[in-house]
Scaffold this active site. Structure first.
Site, short mmCIF file in Angstrom:
data_model
loop_
_atom_site.label_atom_id
_atom_site.label_comp_id
_atom_site.label_asym_id
_atom_site.label_seq_id
_atom_site.Cartn_x
_atom_site.Cartn_y
_atom_site.Cartn_z
N ASP A 124 0.82 -1.22 0.00
CA ASP A 124 0.00 0.00 0.00
C ASP A 124 0.85 1.26 0.00
OD1 ASP A 124 0.83 -0.73 2.66
OD2 ASP A 124 -0.56 0.78 3.44
N GLU A 162 0.27 -1.41 5.45
CA GLU A 162 1.27 -1.04 6.44
C GLU A 162 0.97 0.35 6.98
OE1 GLU A 162 5.13 0.93 7.69
OE2 GLU A 162 3.78 1.49 6.10
ZN LIG Z 1 6.77 2.49 3.88
#
Ligand SMILES: [Zn+2]
Length: 485
Positions: free
Chosen positions: A79, A146
């Protein structure tokens, strides 16, 4: 697709990066990119699968003769953060990122670039494709989400990865190895209040504002002031000298930010207001000296306001609340004894909200050592019990304790010296990383994070240095070969 990065070296890495830019992949929207990685792996004849949460895991067999080497995992997150300049029309759910070359850098057109962590992913894909590399058994882990919750790392199943060494490719400074991060946990404090039956006095608001705030991990050692602590301190000093009643205290708005503003609502006999205001002004000038080079914009306001929602709290509640805020710790608890400049343990008195029958306070504590995190939360608990408050110790996320004696670190330092001709930097950070979470599920796994030079990630000014990507690639090749010895 016409290529704007086609001339850059290494060609396959930049080609994969440009493909990634073409597929929208902000946090929560990684499906299409995951599918692209699965198809790329299948096209290369590699074993690949997606787990329940959406992480992709690919395996590549060792170079013939290197099957006995310890396995290596290359890891990055799929992401990216979507942010754009206000004058740019861009729908991150549908529109491709448009990268372009500006001198020594690649950047996007008024949006985040997603080099965090697209370059790391592209390097993994290039390693998947390369036939000429020497390496032991390889695994590639592409995680989801993340940026907003470390979800992919959190939900990663135990036992899936077989490798011994994990190379996280999500760092932003070429030539620097990250070898540790902080774990953290929030505590929710509730202090019951008793209120009086009537409010006959005038209401005033004491406000501290203009502070710098900042990230409660990255900036906690910078000596910045905490607005809630300052308000508490001013009230505690005033309580010894002046008559006032307390209606409530508010401040802070994010668990991971140092509070920049806080205010208290006071009930005062009109005759006493001037003297109290003068006291706050003088006391604040004294306090400001402590922060004078850091908090240059700090200010207080003391002004009459109309109508409060609640009656003032009784004297015992007032005393307990002010005492609790003065006693609750905030800031750096300890610095790491071996890594200069690294905060080892800290706590942020983050948010306070006053309701009719209670006050709620949130403290966010971090440490790279689990026991030190627990000890600091023990201090919070003891202070709360002394003040008659309840504390709820929420579950947190694990840290990654720096290991300066790790075999992986020693090997990669040697390889870096040989390829770059200089010593790498070795750092740890006082914030959460995927490695902390993965490491807890895989005890004994050795991990290091590194990457090319990225500037201004998470902002439309994000850019990645072209030369550093080439050197990053050369280092990955050398590291894989060296670890397969
Ligand atoms: Zn990163």
């Amino acid at each position: 697709m016409s290529s704007t990065l086609g001339g850059l070296k290494p060609g396959h890495l930049w080609r994969y990066f440009e493909e990634i830019c073409g597929i929208p992949h902000c946090s929560g929207n990684e499906k299409a990119l995951a599918q692209h990685i699965l198809e790329t792996a299948a096209g290369l004849g590699l074993e690949a699968r997606k787990d329940k949460v959406g992480n992709v895991i690919v395996r590549k067999k060792a170079t013939p003769g290197r099957e006995k080497a310890l396995g290596v995992i290359l890891q990055g997150h799929m992401d990216m953060v979507g942010d754009k300049n206000s004058d740019v029309a861009h729908d991150f759910a549908k529109d491709p990122i448009r990268p372009s070359i500006k001198g020594e850098w690649v950047q996007a057109d008024g949006t985040t670039l997603g080099a965090d962590n697209g370059i790391g992913l592209a390097a993994s894909l290039a390693v998947m494709e390369e036939k000429e590399l020497v390496h032991g058994p390889l695994e590639f882990l592409f995680t989801v989400d993340e940026e907003t919750g470390l979800t992919g790392a959190n939900k990663l199943e135990k036992g899936v990865l077989k490798g011994k060494y994990l190379l996280n490719l999500d760092s932003e400074e070429e030539g620097t190895f990250t070898i540790g991060c902080a774990g953290g946990a929030d505590s929710v404090v509730t202090l019951p209040l008793k209120r009086k039956a009537a409010a006959a006095k005038s209401l005033y608001r004491l406000k501290v504002a203009g502070l710098r705030g900042g990230h409660s991990g990255i900036d906690i050692h910078q000596g910045r002031a905490n607005a809630i602590k300052l308000v508490a301190r001013l009230l505690a000093g005033a309580a010894d000298r002046h008559r006032f009643e307390l209606v409530g205290i508010e401040g802070g708005n994010k668990r991971n930010a140092i509070p920049r503003e806080s205010w208290a609502v006071l009930a005062i006999e009109p005759a006493g207001a001037r003297a109290l205001g003068a006291y706050f002004k003088k006391a604040f000038e004294d306090v400001r000296v402590e922060f004078k080079t850091v908090e240059t914009g700090a200010r207080i306001e003391f002004e009459k306001i109309e109508g409060a929602k609640e009656y003032p709290m009784d004297a015992a509640s007032r005393k307990a609340l002010i005492g609790l805020l003065v006693a609750l710790p905030h800031g750096v608890i300890s610095m790491h004894p071996e890594i200069p400049g690294l905060t080892e343990t800290s706590t942020n008195l983050a948010i306070i909200q006053t309701e009719k029958k209670q006050v709620q306070i949130i403290c966010s504590t971090r440490s790279s050592i689990a026991s030190a995190l627990g000890a600091t939360r023990g201090v919070l608990k003891a202070v709360c019990e002394l003040a008659g408050a309840r504390i709820q110790l929420n579950d947190g996320y694990p840290g990654w304790m720096p290991d300066l004696q790790s075999t992986l670190l020693a090997k990669l330092k040697e390889i870096y010296r040989a390829t770059a001709g200089k010593e790498p930097g070795v750092v740890a950070i006082h914030a959460g990383l995927e490695c902390g979470i993965i490491g807890e599920k895989y005890p004994g796994m050795e991990m290091i994070s590194f990457g090319p030079t990225l500037e201004h990630p998470h902002s439309p000014d994000e850019r990645v240095n072209i030369g550093s990507v080439g050197r990053f690639w050369e280092f990955i090749k050398a590291a894989l070969a060296g670890l397969a010895q």
